[in-house]
Structure formats: C-alpha cells, structure tokens
Design a protein around this motif. Structure first.
Motif, PDB file in Angstrom:
ATOM      1  N   GLU A 258      45.916  55.289  -8.636  1.00  0.00           N
ATOM      2  CA  GLU A 258      47.075  55.202  -7.738  1.00  0.00           C
ATOM      3  C   GLU A 258      46.877  56.078  -6.506  1.00  0.00           C
ATOM      4  O   GLU A 258      47.338  55.742  -5.417  1.00  0.00           O
ATOM      5  CB  GLU A 258      48.346  55.620  -8.483  1.00  0.00           C
ATOM      6  CG  GLU A 258      48.670  54.785  -9.720  1.00  0.00           C
ATOM      7  CD  GLU A 258      48.865  53.301  -9.412  1.00  0.00           C
ATOM      8  OE1 GLU A 258      48.834  52.900  -8.229  1.00  0.00           O
ATOM      9  OE2 GLU A 258      49.039  52.524 -10.362  1.00  0.00           O
ATOM     10  N   ARG A 259      46.171  57.193  -6.661  1.00  0.00           N
ATOM     11  CA  ARG A 259      45.867  58.023  -5.485  1.00  0.00           C
ATOM     12  C   ARG A 259      44.981  57.258  -4.514  1.00  0.00           C
ATOM     13  O   ARG A 259      45.223  57.255  -3.297  1.00  0.00           O
ATOM     14  CB  ARG A 259      45.164  59.311  -5.939  1.00  0.00           C
ATOM     15  CG  ARG A 259      44.751  60.224  -4.782  1.00  0.00           C
ATOM     16  CD  ARG A 259      43.976  61.424  -5.281  1.00  0.00           C
ATOM     17  NE  ARG A 259      42.673  61.064  -5.799  1.00  0.00           N
ATOM     18  CZ  ARG A 259      41.583  60.914  -5.039  1.00  0.00           C
ATOM     19  NH1 ARG A 259      41.653  61.064  -3.724  1.00  0.00           N
ATOM     20  NH2 ARG A 259      40.428  60.590  -5.585  1.00  0.00           N
ATOM     21  N   LEU A 260      43.964  56.600  -5.046  1.00  0.00           N
ATOM     22  CA  LEU A 260      43.081  55.820  -4.176  1.00  0.00           C
ATOM     23  C   LEU A 260      43.804  54.654  -3.534  1.00  0.00           C
ATOM     24  O   LEU A 260      43.463  54.227  -2.418  1.00  0.00           O
ATOM     25  CB  LEU A 260      41.887  55.307  -4.995  1.00  0.00           C
ATOM     26  CG  LEU A 260      40.920  56.384  -5.507  1.00  0.00           C
ATOM     27  CD1 LEU A 260      39.904  55.765  -6.448  1.00  0.00           C
ATOM     28  CD2 LEU A 260      40.229  57.087  -4.341  1.00  0.00           C
ATOM     29  N   ALA A 261      44.805  54.136  -4.236  1.00  0.00           N
ATOM     30  CA  ALA A 261      45.580  53.022  -3.694  1.00  0.00           C
ATOM     31  C   ALA A 261      46.647  53.474  -2.717  1.00  0.00           C
ATOM     32  O   ALA A 261      47.363  52.642  -2.150  1.00  0.00           O
ATOM     33  CB  ALA A 261      46.230  52.246  -4.839  1.00  0.00           C
ATOM     34  N   GLY A 262      46.774  54.781  -2.508  1.00  0.00           N
ATOM     35  CA  GLY A 262      47.767  55.288  -1.565  1.00  0.00           C
ATOM     36  C   GLY A 262      49.168  55.397  -2.152  1.00  0.00           C
ATOM     37  O   GLY A 262      50.110  55.699  -1.422  1.00  0.00           O
ATOM     38  N   ARG A 263      49.303  55.194  -3.442  1.00  0.00           N
ATOM     39  CA  ARG A 263      50.626  55.280  -4.087  1.00  0.00           C
ATOM     40  C   ARG A 263      50.764  56.690  -4.663  1.00  0.00           C
ATOM     41  O   ARG A 263      50.634  56.929  -5.852  1.00  0.00           O
ATOM     42  CB  ARG A 263      50.747  54.212  -5.164  1.00  0.00           C
ATOM     43  CG  ARG A 263      50.597  52.795  -4.598  1.00  0.00           C
ATOM     44  CD  ARG A 263      50.476  51.748  -5.686  1.00  0.00           C
ATOM     45  NE  ARG A 263      51.630  51.734  -6.574  1.00  0.00           N
ATOM     46  CZ  ARG A 263      51.790  50.877  -7.576  1.00  0.00           C
ATOM     47  NH1 ARG A 263      50.835  49.975  -7.818  1.00  0.00           N
ATOM     48  NH2 ARG A 263      52.851  50.915  -8.340  1.00  0.00           N
ATOM     49  N   ARG A 264      51.043  57.626  -3.790  1.00  0.00           N
ATOM     50  CA  ARG A 264      50.964  59.034  -4.157  1.00  0.00           C
ATOM     51  C   ARG A 264      52.059  59.449  -5.128  1.00  0.00           C
ATOM     52  O   ARG A 264      51.822  60.288  -6.008  1.00  0.00           O
ATOM     53  CB  ARG A 264      51.009  59.894  -2.900  1.00  0.00           C
ATOM     54  CG  ARG A 264      49.751  59.726  -2.049  1.00  0.00           C
ATOM     55  CD  ARG A 264      49.813  60.533  -0.776  1.00  0.00           C
ATOM     56  NE  ARG A 264      48.582  60.389  -0.012  1.00  0.00           N
ATOM     57  CZ  ARG A 264      48.418  60.823   1.233  1.00  0.00           C
ATOM     58  NH1 ARG A 264      49.423  61.449   1.840  1.00  0.00           N
ATOM     59  NH2 ARG A 264      47.270  60.656   1.860  1.00  0.00           N
ATOM     60  N   ASP A 265      53.253  58.932  -4.979  1.00  0.00           N
ATOM     61  CA  ASP A 265      54.327  59.313  -5.908  1.00  0.00           C
ATOM     62  C   ASP A 265      53.993  58.880  -7.334  1.00  0.00           C
ATOM     63  O   ASP A 265      54.175  59.646  -8.295  1.00  0.00           O
ATOM     64  CB  ASP A 265      55.660  58.693  -5.469  1.00  0.00           C
ATOM     65  CG  ASP A 265      56.191  59.333  -4.196  1.00  0.00           C
ATOM     66  OD1 ASP A 265      55.733  60.433  -3.850  1.00  0.00           O
ATOM     67  OD2 ASP A 265      57.064  58.715  -3.554  1.00  0.00           O
TER      68      ASP A 265
ATOM     69  N   PRO B 160      44.057  44.253  -1.107  1.00  0.00           N
ATOM     70  CA  PRO B 160      44.833  45.473  -1.356  1.00  0.00           C
ATOM     71  C   PRO B 160      43.944  46.705  -1.538  1.00  0.00           C
ATOM     72  O   PRO B 160      44.331  47.810  -1.159  1.00  0.00           O
ATOM     73  CB  PRO B 160      45.608  45.141  -2.634  1.00  0.00           C
ATOM     74  CG  PRO B 160      45.760  43.663  -2.613  1.00  0.00           C
ATOM     75  CD  PRO B 160      44.489  43.147  -2.005  1.00  0.00           C
ATOM     76  N   THR B 161      42.768  46.493  -2.105  1.00  0.00           N
ATOM     77  CA  THR B 161      41.861  47.630  -2.275  1.00  0.00           C
ATOM     78  C   THR B 161      41.376  48.135  -0.924  1.00  0.00           C
ATOM     79  O   THR B 161      41.312  49.350  -0.689  1.00  0.00           O
ATOM     80  CB  THR B 161      40.670  47.226  -3.149  1.00  0.00           C
ATOM     81  OG1 THR B 161      41.151  46.887  -4.460  1.00  0.00           O
ATOM     82  CG2 THR B 161      39.661  48.346  -3.267  1.00  0.00           C
ATOM     83  N   VAL B 162      41.037  47.219  -0.025  1.00  0.00           N
ATOM     84  CA  VAL B 162      40.629  47.629   1.330  1.00  0.00           C
ATOM     85  C   VAL B 162      41.769  48.361   2.017  1.00  0.00           C
ATOM     86  O   VAL B 162      41.567  49.406   2.664  1.00  0.00           O
ATOM     87  CB  VAL B 162      40.193  46.407   2.153  1.00  0.00           C
ATOM     88  CG1 VAL B 162      39.905  46.815   3.596  1.00  0.00           C
ATOM     89  CG2 VAL B 162      38.958  45.760   1.534  1.00  0.00           C
ATOM     90  N   ASN B 163      42.993  47.838   1.869  1.00  0.00           N
ATOM     91  CA  ASN B 163      44.152  48.511   2.474  1.00  0.00           C
ATOM     92  C   ASN B 163      44.298  49.934   1.942  1.00  0.00           C
ATOM     93  O   ASN B 163      44.597  50.868   2.701  1.00  0.00           O
ATOM     94  CB  ASN B 163      45.433  47.725   2.183  1.00  0.00           C
ATOM     95  CG  ASN B 163      45.457  46.377   2.888  1.00  0.00           C
ATOM     96  OD1 ASN B 163      44.792  46.179   3.909  1.00  0.00           O
ATOM     97  ND2 ASN B 163      46.216  45.428   2.346  1.00  0.00           N
TER      98      ASN B 163
END
Length: 777
Positions: free
Chosen positions: A570-577, A744-747
């Motif tokens: 989730e960190r790599l996906a930008g979903r920090r919460d 989504p992974t590239v994003n």
C-alpha cells in the motif's frame, strides 16, 4: 541473671550485622514479634541465605523493647535434642545441672524476653521443647532460624530468599545496577579489599553477571568476593562454571560449615532422608524452573509430592510461585555430582529428554489446534530444558527423539529470531545422522534458518539437497517446501523474476500435496516477488489470499507478517493511510507475540513510510530499533536493509559522512547476503556526490523549496525505469505495457517518485532526469 538488658555473654562472637536487601524481612519480623497474638516466628531458608545475620539484626532492633532483653542461642554445634535446653540455659546464665529443661522453663516463666534459637534444622525433634516454652512462658517470644519450619501451632514463617537480582536490561546502567541488593552486597564486600576495582558501568555489569550466576545466594556472593583479590572480575565470572570447587575460602569468622559452598551443601544434604536425596539428585537435570507435575512426569518412580515438599521446606528447591520451583545453580551442580555418584546420570537424563520431547510435542499439538501464542509460551517455559535434552539426545545418538524435537521447534526458532541456535542444532543433527530418515525435514529447516541469517550459499545448498530428496521420493510437500525456500533466496539476492517462478512451482506442488499452509506460504512468497517486480495488482491478490489463510488458521505471527507485506504494498501504491494502519497493526501484534523477525520487518516498512512523508525523527527511531533487533537475532539481510535506509535518511538530512558510512556498511551486508542488485545500486550511490546541508537562511527569509540532494540515492530500480520512460514521452498505458505491469501500478510509482523529488508534474520530472543524467544509466 547478670545483665538484665543484655543477657548475652560477652564472649559470644558478634559478626558485623549488615542486612543488605533484608529491610522488608526485618520489618516483617519486628511487626510480628511485637504483636500480642504472635509468640513464635521462624526464619526459614537454605544455608547461607543470611538467616543468622537477619536474626542478629532483629535482636539488636528489639533488644530495648523486651524488658529482659533479647538472647541469641547458636545451636549449630548441638548434636542432639537434649542439648537444646542445655544450650539455652547456658546463654541465659542458668545452672545446667539436673534437668536443664525444667530450669529454663521456670526462669522464662518470670521473664519478658526474646529468645532466638539459631540453626535449628538438625534438631527438629526438639520442637516439643519450643512448644513447652510457649506454654510455660507466655511473655517470652521466640525467633527460630531453620532450613525448614517447626510445624507448630501458631508458628509464623518468614522465608529468607535469595537477594533480588538486577535485570539484564539494566546492564551498563550503573544507577539501576546499584539498586540490586545482590550487586550491593558484592560491591561492598569487594570494595573492602585493598585491590578493589573502580566501579564503572563495565565492572558493575560484570558484578551483575557474577551475582546472577550465583542466583543471588548471599553466601556464594561473599565467597566470590574473596576470590576477587586474586583475579579480575571477568576471570572470576568465567571461573564460576565450577562453583563448588572454586568458592572454597570464606571468612574465618564464618561457621566452619559455611566457609565453602560444598561444606554448606554437605551439611544440609545430611539432613535429608534417602528418598529426598535421590529426588534432589534427579532434579539437578532440570536446567530451568520446573513444576511439581513436571518432576512427577519426568521422574516417575523417583519423585513424590512428599519428597518435593520436604526439599522445598529445607530450602533446596525454591518456590517461585505455588507450582513453580527452581534450584540455585550451585545446588544444581551439587545435585548432579550426587546423581553421578548414584550411577543414575544416564537414566535420569534419558527420562528428562523423554519428558522434554513429550512437552514440546504437546506444544506443537496446540499449534495444530490453531493456538500459536500458546505454542510459543509453552516452548519459552522449557527452553533451557529443551537445550539440555537436545544435547543429551545428540550425544547419546537418540536419533528419533532429537528429530522429533527439531521438527516441532523449527517454527519457534524462526518466530523468536533464534536463527543461529536453531541452525546449530539442525546442523549438529545432520552431522551426527547423515542420510538418516527425516534428513529432508532437517535440511529444509537448516536452509530456512541459514536464509534468515543471510547465509544464502549455505541455504541454497540445503534447499537443493532437500529438493533432490523430495524428487527421489516423489514428495509433493517436500518439493513445495524446497522450492519455496529457493524462492526466498532469489528474493534476498534481488532476483524477483526467478523468485516468482520458484514460488509458482511451489504453489502447484503444495496444492498437489493438499498442504493448505504451504499453499498460503507460497502465495505470500509469490506476492512479495510480484510486488518487487511492480505488479501491485496481482501481488495484492496473492498477499490478501495468504493473509486470509493465516487468519483462518489462527496464526497471528503469520497474520502480522502478511500485514507487513501488504503495508509495504500500500505504501508503494501511494495509499499511505492504509499502509500505516496495516503496519501499525503488524508492529503491535509482533511485539505482543515477541516475534522478533516480523517486528524488525514491520519497523523497517514503517520507517520507509515515514521517510516518504518526511517524518525523519520518527523514521530514525524505528530504524535504530529495527537495526538493534536485526543484529540481536543475526539477520544479515534485515540489518543491511536498515543500514541502507539509515543512509538514505542521512542523505536526505544532508549529512553526507553519515550517509556514506551507513551505505558502506549496508554494501558489506548485501555482499555477504549475495544481493547483486543492492550491491550495484549502493555502489552507484557511493560514487555520486552528496551535498551537505546548506546554512540556515537569514532571519526573515525563506530557503528554496527545491531539494538539492540527488534523489537517485532513494529511487528504486523500477522507479528509475518509470522515470526514463516518462522522460521519453510515453504515456502511462505505454509504460505499463513496456514494463509488463498494470496502469494503477505505474500511477503508484509516479506518485512515490513525485513525493521523493518534491515535484508535481511530468515536465519537472523530465527536466530533473536530463539534468542528473539518469537517461544514461
């Protein structure tokens, strides 16, 4: 009576009274003896615990409280029960002709005094005389010291236990170490010598290790202190492996029976009956605390509750609580000598090993019943005995018993982070029983533990041998386990594509074997490989399925580990919460379970998230803690990860010297592990300049917002691939197709890159890539 206020004859030796660590015991005795409803108090405890010293302090404290004073009567040299009233009469300055008992009873009936009977344990049949005193002299109070209670009505027992020991966590902290009564006694006795050392954090830590080795036994501490005249504290500590033959010269004013440890033990041993002596000898085989049930189960036909109760009463076995007992280390050493003299050593150790085997098998059954915390606690409780039993089974070539224990202890060593120890036992078994049935299981265990240590070459050799065995025997489960081990190695070496291949094949084999746990483990391994390759969508599917499987099987350690993997994703996906929530749960649960390796991984993942968010102080705290754990458990790959992240943190904070030092150490670690990708990346980082922190801007002005540190130090190889393709003008769809990942992974990669570089547009990203020369990498 020649002296109403101090009837004690002037020629009775008076030892220095120093009740270190006995304040509460003293207060309790004084309180009891000044109560109207208490007439008899017995100080009980093993020889050399300080009962006499405490009794003397009670005499001094209460001397003025009793109108006719306080009298201490030593009984150590009295050989029979008739000698007790005679000794009392002599110390009361009464005639001893005729019937001393009647004379004493008549005299005490007219007095209000405190009568102290010291060393009563070998004269317990004289308890009837004590009872007669209580009846005939209602204003007289009695304080008795004895290794066991007198068992009289109205008796109040005050156990005199070993001195409190310092916690190992206090080593190196002088103020905390000095709070320990055991350390205080040792320091005082050594400090009285002309050659006393300076008490530094190092010497106090040595003192703490010495008193721990002696179990807080005051006599042992006193005898050890006398040896400090002859050698350094470090040498003294090392010599305590043979305490009975080493601690042999006590103070001359000590009773003869207490001038050596052996004399003290011989004195008490003579008071035991044959059944009690035999049980004591067998109890020496226990290496840690034991329960009454454990003693009865391990030594059936030898152990009885009556004999155990007697040993507790006489102070040979100390009661930690209502059902847990232990022997002081010198007592255990003495018991083993007796066991050898009884020619019962081999039989006792074999019985103990069988008991340990049954105990760990029962713990494994609780794990199979989906009670992982119970399994870990059960092994924790008998760990010293596990080590002793494994040693004996290997020495005695008890192949099957040793194998049975190894099979159920592997999970414990992995979870607790005891990689070095577990691998040592596995390799010892392999060396002792080459080509024996069960060898593939032990090879797999050795491979997993070597991998956790970062010894990838040894791990690969073990897994390869296990795979050969599995193929030869058509064992689908063996194949799955070996392939999964090879997948772990590929990940550690920086080859996620090969790891994915191994994990997929392992997944297929585990499915054929009907091994649900293996299926979920292979899914988790493949998920990490996919995440490393940047395929976050499929990685999430595998990791979530693995997490669901761990929850279904109630394996909380695996739940915490897989939460850590998903938090990273989730960190790599930008979903920090979401990442923070998962990693916080994983850290909390792994700490509660004392799962050191998972805790270390969770700390690293959480620190990376904090680095992304610019929470540098928090990241440093978590990385420092994780580094300590990684080093403690001997996990080279985890240590290298933390060192690399600490270098990145230092570079972001513009501390180039620290960054280079950390990265250099990390490079050494990755070299040992064999991760060529990390080696190349760190070598590239170390070859580039790192700008120092600029001066603070003048008051009233603001510094520039653009980062001056070269962010290449913190971009992953996959992030750099994305940056290069963006700079070439490719859309996210084309980048995804070129890298074989989802859009989504590239994003997600772009969001992370933008955060690290402190930019917001693709144009700025392209300019930085051109300026930094990243397109030429």
């Amino acid at each position: 009576m020649t002296n109403t206020h101090d009837p004690r004859p002037p020629d009775l030796p008076r030892r220095h009274v120093d009740p270190i660590g006995r304040k509460l015991d003293l207060e309790r005795c004084v309180t009891l003896l000044t109560r109207d409803d208490v007439a008899l108090v017995t100080l009980t405890g093993f020889g050399g615990m300080g009962k006499t010293t405490l009794a003397e302090q009670v005499r001094v404290t209460l001397h003025g409280v009793f109108p006719d004073g306080a009298v201490l009567v030593p009984l150590a040299d009295v050989v029979d029960v008739d000698g007790v009233p005679r000794a009392v009469a002599r110390h009361l300055d009464l005639p001893v002709d005729g019937d001393p008992a009647s004379t004493v009873l008549r005299a005490l009936s007219e007095r209000e005094t405190l009568l102290i009977l010291d060393n009563f344990e070998h004269l317990l049949d004289a308890a009837s005389f004590v009872s007669d005193v209580l009846v005939a002299a209602p204003r007289t109070k009695l304080l008795v010291t004895s290794r066991s209670p007198l068992q009289l009505t109205g008796e109040h027992e005050v156990p005199v236990l070993p001195l409190a020991l310092p916690s190992r966590e206090d080593d190196g902290r002088p103020d905390r170490l000095k709070e320990s009564p055991a350390v205080q006694l040792f320091v005082e006795r050594v400090g009285a010598q002309a050659s006393a050392p300076e008490w530094t954090p190092e010497t106090l830590t040595l003192a703490a290790s010495i008193v721990r080795r002696l179990g807080g036994w005051p006599l042992g501490i006193e005898l050890a202190a006398t040896r400090a005249r002859l050698m350094s504290l470090a040498a003294l500590r090392d010599h305590l492996d043979a305490q009975l033959d080493f601690l042999t010269r006590g103070a001359r004013d000590l009773p003869a029976r207490q001038r050596t440890l052996r004399a003290t033990l011989d004195w008490g041993f003579a008071l035991l009956d044959p059944t009690e002596r035999r049980l004591l000898a067998h109890l020496g085989v226990f290496r840690g605390p034991f329960t009454a049930r454990a003693a009865l189960d391990a030594f059936e036909g030898v152990a009885t509750l009556d004999a155990l109760s007697a040993l507790v009463e006489h102070g040979w076995a100390l009661a930690d609580d209502q059902d847990t007992f232990r022997l002081l280390e010198p007592v255990r050493e003495y018991a083993l000598e007796v066991l050898s003299e009884q020619a019962a050593d081999a039989a006792a150790r074999a019985a103990h090993a069988r008991w340990v085997s049954r105990t760990v098998q029962a713990a494994w059954a609780s794990l199979e019943r989906q009670c992982q915390p119970e399994y870990l606690r059960d092994i924790d409780a008998v760990l010293p005995d596990v080590r002793a039993a494994l040693t004996w089974t290997l020495d005695a070539r008890a192949q099957d018993e040793a194998l049975g224990m190894l099979r159920v202890l592997g999970q414990y060593w992995l979870v607790r982070g005891h990689f070095h120890e577990g691998r040592g036992w596995a390799e010892a078994w392999l060396a002792r029983f080459p080509d024996a049935p069960g060898e593939p299981d032990v090879l797999g265990l050795a491979g997993l533990l070597a991998w956790r240590q970062g010894d990838t070459r040894a791990a690969e050799a073990y897994h390869a041998r296990a795979l050969t065995h599995a193929d030869a025997t058509l064992s689908a489960k063996g194949t799955a386990d070996a392939l999964r081990g090879l997948a772990h190695l590929a990940l550690t070496r920086g080859d996620p594509a090969r790891a994915r291949e191994f994990a997929t094949n392992s997944l297929d084999a585990a499915g054929r074997a009907g091994d649900d746990l293996g299926v979920h483990a292979s899914l988790a391994t493949r998920g990490v490989a996919l995440m490393t390759l940047g395929d976050l969508t499929h990685a999430r599917q595998d990791l979530q399925a693995a997490l669901d499987g761990a929850r279904t099987r109630h394996r909380p350690v695996l739940v915490a580990l897989r939460e850590t993997h998903l938090g990273n994703l989730e960190r790599l996906a930008g979903r920090r919460d979401e990442a923070r929530a998962r990693l916080t749960r994983a850290l909390h649960d792994s700490r509660a379970l004392h799962a050191r390796q998972v805790e270390c991984s969770a700390l690293h993942a959480l620190a990376l998230l904090e680095l992304d968010e610019g929470q540098f102080d928090l990241a440093r705290t978590h990385l420092d803690e994780g580094l300590r754990i990684g080093r403690a458990i001997g996990a080279d790959a985890l240590v290298a990860q933390h060192l690399e992240a600490l270098g990145t943190l230092a570079a972001r904070e513009r501390r180039p010297d620290e960054a280079r030092a950390r990265w250099t150490d990390a490079l050494d670690g990755w070299t040992r592990v064999g991760n060529q990708v990390r080696q190349d990346d760190l070598a590239r980082r170390l070859a580039l300049p790192i700008e120092a922190r600029p001066p603070d801007p003048p008051a009233g002005t603001t510094g520039g917002s653009a980062p001056t540190w070269d962010a290449l130090y913190d971009l992953t190889p996959r992030e750099l691939d994305v940056v290069r393709l963006v700079a070439q003008g490719r859309s996210n769809q084309l980048i995804a197709r070129g890298l074989g990942v989802s859009v989504p992974t590239v994003n997600a990669h772009l969001r992370t890159v933008f955060s690290k570089l402190g930019i917001t547009t693709r144009v700025m990203l392209t300019r930085i890539a051109v300026e930094r020369g990243w397109l030429d990498e």
